[in-house]
Design a protein around this motif. Sequence first.
Motif: not given
Length: 369
Positions: A260, A204-210, A255, A262, A185
Amino acid sequence: LAFQRTALTQNYHHTSKDFTFHAQATHPVDKREVYVMVVGETSRALNWQLYGYERETNPLLSRQPGIVAFSKVLTESNTTHKSVPMLMSDITACNFDSIYHQKGIITAFKEAGYQTAFFSNQRYNHSFIDFFGKEADTFDFIKEDSLDSAYNPSDDELLALVAKELSKGNQKQFIVLHTYGSHFNYRERYPSEDAFFLPDYPVEAEVKYRDNLVNAYDNTIRYTDSFLSRLIHMLEEQHVDAAMLYTSDHGEDIFDDSRHLFLHASPVPSYYQLHVPFLIWMSDNYRKNYPDLFKNAEINRQKNISSSASFFQTMLELGGIDTPSRNDSLSVINASYTEKNRVYLNDHNEARSLNDIGMREEDFTMLQM
């Protein structure tokens, strides 16, 4: 295949016990020398200011005299357990299975009369990183010093060990550092008060948080910049022939495009996992005594380079170590440096062309930039 490799690894100390580099020192015996090899973690060149990144991720190194940064460097593996042993030995993707019979660069420097040390901010992996590291006269895996498995020591603690080692004042010193660098992390890799790019959470490992992930990742690169800068200043204060060589084991996907992707270590690597930073710093004394090496580095800085093949060879030449294993055509500080075809080490330990490993068009587009 896994069982076979496990058996070979467990038998390593027997199959390698008679190995020797037949190494000899070529630099003057009466001159004090200090060389440091730094293996970074998960640092990709794309996010380094030294390579044209628009953010100030290298504010200190970009102003540091004596640095040459090589821009077209690819690793031959996107996994730590394969990449780091290649960096620390004469092993490459083209001869990887010979690893079971060879020792690492620390042994070469020991044979040439150097006092050696290996300091790691990673845990034991019970394989070749450990084997090569424990060849040193002094070694410490600082994550193993705590009973708390969740303990995340700062890479700064490695600098304290370097300072202690330098205080010994040995005539010839060789130190290898294995940092935790930019490993996910990301938010845990630097002090919260040093967060420069904000917001750096959530990660967090999500595209929205790139955007937040990139901020945190860039903070880790900026922290590495500070780490290397402080290390250089420690070496400068010795007022001796000194040099530092740095690269990262592999890069990282964050991402970056429509795929996408990671993290790293995927069976099919991406450009982002393979393109790594690679730089050399030479002290004033060193550049004065070996001006051709600095000149050659500047000539070679834009050439295609494999970190896996050239890191070991370049370190040998920096330290003036002569051995039958030395190949100056792979040393980036040598006038005879020769570009080789790009290869990648696949899961079967075979060297494959980048055109033959499933990389996508977008990866090759990035490689041309």
